[in-house]
Write a protein that holds these residues in place. Structure first.
Motif, PDB file in Angstrom:
ATOM      1  N   MET A  97       0.745  -1.019  -0.025  1.00  0.00           N
ATOM      2  CA  MET A  97       0.154   0.149  -0.157  1.00  0.00           C
ATOM      3  C   MET A  97       0.908   1.132   0.069  1.00  0.00           C
ATOM      4  SD  MET A  97      -2.934   1.033   2.668  1.00  0.00           S
ATOM      5  CE  MET A  97      -3.719  -0.374   2.577  1.00  0.00           C
ATOM      6  N   GLU A  98       0.689   2.207  -0.902  1.00  0.00           N
ATOM      7  CA  GLU A  98       1.270   3.493  -1.162  1.00  0.00           C
ATOM      8  C   GLU A  98       0.398   4.600  -0.857  1.00  0.00           C
ATOM      9  OE1 GLU A  98       2.688   3.031  -4.955  1.00  0.00           O
ATOM     10  OE2 GLU A  98       4.172   1.690  -4.462  1.00  0.00           O
ATOM     11  N   ALA A  99       0.849   5.819  -0.731  1.00  0.00           N
ATOM     12  CA  ALA A  99       0.143   6.955  -0.486  1.00  0.00           C
ATOM     13  C   ALA A  99      -0.878   7.221  -1.477  1.00  0.00           C
ATOM     14  CB  ALA A  99       1.046   8.232  -0.350  1.00  0.00           C
ATOM     15  N   SER A 100      -0.891   6.607  -2.821  1.00  0.00           N
ATOM     16  CA  SER A 100      -1.679   7.020  -3.755  1.00  0.00           C
ATOM     17  C   SER A 100      -2.704   5.837  -3.630  1.00  0.00           C
ATOM     18  CB  SER A 100      -1.102   6.796  -5.182  1.00  0.00           C
ATOM     19  OG  SER A 100      -0.553   5.451  -5.383  1.00  0.00           O
ATOM     20  N   ASP A 101      -2.638   4.922  -2.797  1.00  0.00           N
ATOM     21  CA  ASP A 101      -3.844   3.866  -2.438  1.00  0.00           C
ATOM     22  C   ASP A 101      -4.898   4.316  -1.539  1.00  0.00           C
ATOM     23  OD1 ASP A 101      -2.486   2.046  -4.463  1.00  0.00           O
ATOM     24  OD2 ASP A 101      -1.306   1.598  -2.726  1.00  0.00           O
ATOM     25  N   VAL A 102      -4.482   5.540  -0.847  1.00  0.00           N
ATOM     26  CA  VAL A 102      -5.414   5.855   0.372  1.00  0.00           C
ATOM     27  C   VAL A 102      -6.770   6.211  -0.192  1.00  0.00           C
ATOM     28  CG1 VAL A 102      -5.689   7.462   2.089  1.00  0.00           C
ATOM     29  CG2 VAL A 102      -3.494   6.352   1.916  1.00  0.00           C
ATOM     30  N   ASP A 103      -6.691   7.240  -1.292  1.00  0.00           N
ATOM     31  CA  ASP A 103      -8.057   7.234  -1.661  1.00  0.00           C
ATOM     32  C   ASP A 103      -9.074   6.206  -1.973  1.00  0.00           C
ATOM     33  OD1 ASP A 103      -8.091  10.000  -1.252  1.00  0.00           O
ATOM     34  OD2 ASP A 103      -7.242  10.509  -3.069  1.00  0.00           O
ATOM     35  N   PRO A 104      -8.594   5.102  -2.988  1.00  0.00           N
ATOM     36  CA  PRO A 104      -9.299   4.036  -3.263  1.00  0.00           C
ATOM     37  C   PRO A 104      -9.518   2.932  -1.980  1.00  0.00           C
ATOM     38  CG  PRO A 104      -7.244   4.099  -4.244  1.00  0.00           C
ATOM     39  CD  PRO A 104      -7.257   5.352  -3.783  1.00  0.00           C
ATOM     40  N   VAL A 105      -8.575   2.991  -0.976  1.00  0.00           N
ATOM     41  CA  VAL A 105      -8.853   2.208   0.065  1.00  0.00           C
ATOM     42  C   VAL A 105     -10.129   2.812   0.933  1.00  0.00           C
ATOM     43  CG1 VAL A 105      -7.789   1.625   2.445  1.00  0.00           C
ATOM     44  CG2 VAL A 105      -6.765   1.066   0.212  1.00  0.00           C
ATOM     45  N   ILE A 106      -9.897   4.177   1.079  1.00  0.00           N
ATOM     46  CA  ILE A 106     -11.109   4.786   2.043  1.00  0.00           C
ATOM     47  C   ILE A 106     -12.349   4.427   1.265  1.00  0.00           C
ATOM     48  CG2 ILE A 106     -11.958   6.945   2.627  1.00  0.00           C
ATOM     49  CD1 ILE A 106      -9.281   7.732   3.219  1.00  0.00           C
ATOM     50  N   GLU A 107     -12.394   4.791  -0.269  1.00  0.00           N
ATOM     51  CA  GLU A 107     -13.735   4.434  -0.989  1.00  0.00           C
ATOM     52  C   GLU A 107     -14.035   2.966  -0.565  1.00  0.00           C
ATOM     53  OE1 GLU A 107     -14.962   4.811  -5.463  1.00  0.00           O
ATOM     54  OE2 GLU A 107     -13.064   6.349  -4.833  1.00  0.00           O
ATOM     55  N   ILE A 108     -13.445   2.260  -0.970  1.00  0.00           N
ATOM     56  CA  ILE A 108     -13.845   0.697  -0.888  1.00  0.00           C
ATOM     57  C   ILE A 108     -14.471   0.504   0.632  1.00  0.00           C
ATOM     58  CG2 ILE A 108     -12.935  -1.616  -0.468  1.00  0.00           C
ATOM     59  CD1 ILE A 108     -10.694  -0.886  -2.552  1.00  0.00           C
TER      60      ILE A 108
END
Ligand SMILES: CC(C)(COP(=O)(O)OP(=O)(O)OC[C@H]1O[C@@H](n2cnc3c(N)ncnc32)[C@H](O)[C@@H]1OP(=O)(O)O)[C@@H](O)C(=O)NCCC(=O)NCCS
Length: 146
Positions: free
Chosen positions: A1-12
């Protein structure tokens, strides 16, 4: 998991009743590598994040803090794949036991964990809120059980 994954992770997470609702700052701590030491993985399909799993390492053991797969990508082996990758990486670090807690009514997660060899070690009465429900405590040890 990288910084750019935070948005999609929160969305999921936001789209799943059983997923954790961590504030953004908590996810940012995960990707910045703040203590405790963690393994945080995402699963991608067609270049998009469709699932994630996070384990924290404490005192020679590990605990699953969070795992979820986007509703549209569930039941395709992604959750099991994330758990397998996690346990492989934990094994390489010499971790002997992996713990987790799950809502007693979360049949999908319970089946996933039991299928991987996790066994029930106890219960915490009324641990979860909204709705109030017991937590089932589970453990996989040794990690090479499957
Ligand atoms: C639990 C979760 C991560 C499973 O992810 P997934 O990618 O759908 O799981 P998989 O496709 O890898 O399934 C692995 C096994 O889990 C069990 N399982 C998964 N979903 C299930 C469901 N809806 N009903 C019954 N069993 C299920 C099955 O035993 C399955 O094996 P099978 O398909 O060979 O029968 C997913 O349902 C999820 O994100 N749920 C919401 C968040 C959550 O509950 N997280 C866990 C909190 S402790």
């Amino acid at each position: 998991m990288e910084a750019s994954d935070v948005d999609p992770v929160i969305e999921i997470s936001a789209g799943l009743a059983e997923a954790p609702r961590w504030p953004r700052a908590a996810w940012e701590r995960v990707v910045s590598g703040e203590a405790p030491l963690r393994i945080a993985l995402v699963a991608e399909r067609d270049g998009a994040v469709v699932g994630f799993a996070v384990a924290a390492l404490v005192a020679g053991q590990a605990e699953i803090e969070s795992i979820a797969v986007n509703a549209s990508a569930q039941r395709a082996g992604i959750g099991r794949g994330l758990m397998r990758d996690l346990t492989c990486q934990l094994q390489r670090l010499g971790i002997q036991a992996l713990m987790l807690e799950v809502r007693a009514s979360n049949e999908a997660a319970l089946r996933l964990y039991r299928g991987m060899g996790f066994t029930e070690t106890g219960r915490r009465a009324d641990y979860y809120a909204q709705p109030v429900e017991d937590a089932v405590q589970m453990q996989l040890s040794p990690l090479a059980q499957e």
